[in-house]
Design a protein around this motif. Structure first.
Motif, PDB file in Angstrom:
ATOM      1  N   ASN A   1       0.835  -1.204   0.000  1.00  0.00           N
ATOM      2  CA  ASN A   1       0.000   0.000   0.000  1.00  0.00           C
ATOM      3  C   ASN A   1       0.866   1.250   0.000  1.00  0.00           C
ATOM      4  N   LEU A   2       2.035   1.186   0.642  1.00  0.00           N
ATOM      5  CA  LEU A   2       2.944   2.327   0.635  1.00  0.00           C
ATOM      6  C   LEU A   2       3.492   2.566  -0.766  1.00  0.00           C
ATOM      7  N   GLY A   3       3.789   1.482  -1.491  1.00  0.00           N
ATOM      8  CA  GLY A   3       4.259   1.621  -2.864  1.00  0.00           C
ATOM      9  C   GLY A   3       3.240   2.313  -3.741  1.00  0.00           C
ATOM     10  N   TYR A   4       1.973   1.956  -3.558  1.00  0.00           N
ATOM     11  CA  TYR A   4       0.906   2.593  -4.340  1.00  0.00           C
ATOM     12  C   TYR A   4       0.725   4.056  -3.928  1.00  0.00           C
ATOM     13  N   GLU A   5       0.803   4.307  -2.631  1.00  0.00           N
ATOM     14  CA  GLU A   5       0.668   5.684  -2.152  1.00  0.00           C
ATOM     15  C   GLU A   5       1.779   6.572  -2.719  1.00  0.00           C
ATOM     16  N   ALA A   6       3.016   6.063  -2.676  1.00  0.00           N
ATOM     17  CA  ALA A   6       4.150   6.832  -3.182  1.00  0.00           C
ATOM     18  C   ALA A   6       4.067   7.020  -4.689  1.00  0.00           C
ATOM     19  N   LEU A   7       3.568   6.009  -5.411  1.00  0.00           N
ATOM     20  CA  LEU A   7       3.379   6.152  -6.851  1.00  0.00           C
ATOM     21  C   LEU A   7       2.359   7.248  -7.137  1.00  0.00           C
TER      22      LEU A   7
ATOM     23  N   ARG B   1      -3.062  -3.990 -18.123  1.00  0.00           N
ATOM     24  CA  ARG B   1      -4.050  -5.006 -17.732  1.00  0.00           C
ATOM     25  C   ARG B   1      -4.244  -5.073 -16.219  1.00  0.00           C
ATOM     26  N   ASP B   2      -3.436  -4.352 -15.471  1.00  0.00           N
ATOM     27  CA  ASP B   2      -3.491  -4.437 -14.017  1.00  0.00           C
ATOM     28  C   ASP B   2      -4.511  -3.429 -13.486  1.00  0.00           C
ATOM     29  N   HIS B   3      -5.610  -3.932 -12.930  1.00  0.00           N
ATOM     30  CA  HIS B   3      -6.692  -3.067 -12.457  1.00  0.00           C
ATOM     31  C   HIS B   3      -6.205  -2.065 -11.418  1.00  0.00           C
ATOM     32  N   SER B   4      -5.377  -2.501 -10.476  1.00  0.00           N
ATOM     33  CA  SER B   4      -4.941  -1.624  -9.389  1.00  0.00           C
ATOM     34  C   SER B   4      -4.019  -0.516  -9.885  1.00  0.00           C
ATOM     35  N   ILE B   5      -3.109  -0.840 -10.788  1.00  0.00           N
ATOM     36  CA  ILE B   5      -2.224   0.187 -11.354  1.00  0.00           C
ATOM     37  C   ILE B   5      -3.025   1.147 -12.225  1.00  0.00           C
ATOM     38  N   ASN B   6      -3.932   0.609 -13.050  1.00  0.00           N
ATOM     39  CA  ASN B   6      -4.769   1.477 -13.880  1.00  0.00           C
ATOM     40  C   ASN B   6      -5.580   2.444 -13.028  1.00  0.00           C
ATOM     41  N   GLU B   7      -6.094   1.952 -11.910  1.00  0.00           N
ATOM     42  CA  GLU B   7      -6.890   2.792 -11.017  1.00  0.00           C
ATOM     43  C   GLU B   7      -6.044   3.937 -10.451  1.00  0.00           C
ATOM     44  N   THR B   8      -4.783   3.648 -10.124  1.00  0.00           N
ATOM     45  CA  THR B   8      -3.883   4.682  -9.613  1.00  0.00           C
ATOM     46  C   THR B   8      -3.589   5.720 -10.686  1.00  0.00           C
TER      47      THR B   8
ATOM     48  N   GLU C   1      -6.887   7.783 -11.297  1.00  0.00           N
ATOM     49  CA  GLU C   1      -7.234   8.698 -10.205  1.00  0.00           C
ATOM     50  C   GLU C   1      -6.397   9.976 -10.272  1.00  0.00           C
ATOM     51  N   SER C   2      -5.105   9.842 -10.497  1.00  0.00           N
ATOM     52  CA  SER C   2      -4.236  11.011 -10.589  1.00  0.00           C
ATOM     53  C   SER C   2      -4.516  11.812 -11.854  1.00  0.00           C
ATOM     54  N   PHE C   3      -4.779  11.106 -12.952  1.00  0.00           N
ATOM     55  CA  PHE C   3      -5.020  11.776 -14.232  1.00  0.00           C
ATOM     56  C   PHE C   3      -6.321  12.573 -14.214  1.00  0.00           C
ATOM     57  N   GLN C   4      -7.378  11.991 -13.686  1.00  0.00           N
ATOM     58  CA  GLN C   4      -8.697  12.600 -13.757  1.00  0.00           C
ATOM     59  C   GLN C   4      -8.831  13.858 -12.903  1.00  0.00           C
TER      60      GLN C   4
END
Length: 387
Positions: A290-296, A314-321, A324-327
């Motif tokens: 979760n820290l890796g995703y937060e820092a990304l 194809r990775d749902h979690s990476i795409n979501e990150t 979220e930042s893009f939108q």
């Protein structure tokens, strides 16, 4: 004085493959299947179960990326089974102690199957990863060019488990930080069990504890931030207290830590998300992932340039990150996608960012180079991206 230019990099499996063809997923899968099929019929019940799990994966003479995902997903399903069994224990009345003990024993067996399957996968990846990255290699040139082009923070999210990017960055004169703390080292001992069941210390190493928050150094000299949102072969978790540390690669290679776990149960196990698409969203909410995703997310938010290399979208979690930042941005970042060939298609890339027909022409912010990352710095897309 001009503003510093920050860049966020998402490095998928294609980036590792570009610089080491031994990491092609079909090659890894073929090696895995060969090793699993070689397990002796008189082996331990756990090893037989590992083999049985792998045999459920359908494959032909030419394994591909989907076979790899099925294989690792089969072992990760064991982790889901463990969670369900542990929850079931709590539902059984305390007076039914024998039933509770049977369920606990089943959960422990499933965990051992999952651990050994995961370790075999990671051991195969480690053995196929180059021990060093030559200073004249394309990978060295790729990151050196990136570091010299962008003078601000460089956030690199390595979605792979191998250590190639870390090894490469350590050879470049640009000190970095990662998800491990630079202080508070703890000593770990590598032991062998002797014939009389006593333990013999065969090696001692200093391990670094993982960060608990995204407290990366503010100093400009540590402007490279290397993240492993899905873990790494160097990230290991204590079975006793659940703490995760980063151990030296030397310890892994010299003592065959991943290979030896087939026959004994060490006090630590790899901390990785080796999951299928159903299990991954749950796993990445655990520490330290979760820290890796937060820092990304923070790296994406602060950067006007996003480089996405060798990623399939194809990775749902990476795409979501990414989405979220893009939108939430009024001013869209400049995004360069580097891939080899026509996968991923543009539609999948657009969907990952959450584009709709009302968002206008993505050509204003999105460039796609399909010539491969090895020669990316020679492409017109790269020259446009770094302006």
């Amino acid at each position: 004085m001009s503003e510093e230019r920050h860049v966020a990099v998402v490095a998928g499996n294609g980036l590792s493959i570009a610089f080491s063809k031994t990491l092609l997923l079909e090659n890894i899968t073929r090696t895995l299947l060969s090793e699993l099929s070689s397990i002796a019929p008189d082996g331990s019940p756990v090893l037989k179960a590992v083999q049985s799990v792998a045999q459920r994966v359908e494959h032909d003479d030419k394994p591909d990326e989907s076979d790899f995902e099925k294989l690792v997903g089969a072992f990760e399903t064991q982790a889901g089974l463990i969670l369900e069994l542990e929850q079931l224990v709590d539902l059984v009345p305390s007076k039914s102690e024998e039933i509770r003990e049977h369920i606990k024993a089943t959960a422990d067996f499933a965990r051992r199957v999952c651990d050994i399957g995961t370790n075999i996968v990671l051991d195969c990846i480690l053995k196929n990863s180059p021990t060093t990255v030559d200073r004249t290699s394309h990978m060295h040139g790729f990151f050196k060019n990136l570091i010299h082009t962008f003078d601000g923070h460089i956030t690199i999210a390595n979605l792979n488990y191998d250590s190639m990017i870390m090894s490469c960055l350590l050879q470049i004169d640009a000190p970095m930080c990662d998800m491990a703390l630079g202080w508070g080292e703890s000593k770990i001992n590598i032991t062998n069990t002797k014939d009389d069941d006593t333990k013999e210390v065969v090696g001692s190493y200093l391990a670094k504890p993982m960060r608990l928050t995204s407290d990366f150094p503010a100093e400009s000299k540590y402007r490279l931030r290397l993240l492993h949102p899905h873990g790494s072969v160097t990230y290991w978790k204590s079975r006793k207290d659940g703490k995760v540390v980063k151990i030296p690669l030397e310890a892994l290679r010299k003592h065959n830590l991943l290979g030896s776990t087939k026959y004994e149960r060490p006090s630590m196990s790899p901390a990785v998300v080796l999951a299928n698409s159903l299990e991954k969203p749950r796993r990445v909410k655990e520490a330290p992932f979760n820290l890796g995703y937060e820092a990304l997310g923070k790296g994406l938010d602060e950067s006007e340039h996003w480089l996405i290399a060798g990623y399939s979208f194809r990775d749902h979690s990476i795409n979501e990150t990414l989405r979220e930042s893009f939108q939430k941005r009024k001013s869209k970042p400049q995004v360069l996608v580097s891939t080899l060939g026509w996968d991923p298609p543009e539609e999948r890339i657009h969907n990952a960012f959450g584009l709709t027909s009302t968002d206008g022409d993505p050509a204003f912010w999105l460039s796609i180079d399909r010539g491969g990352v090895e020669n990316l710095n020679l492409s017109p897309e790269w020259r446009s991206f770094i302006k």
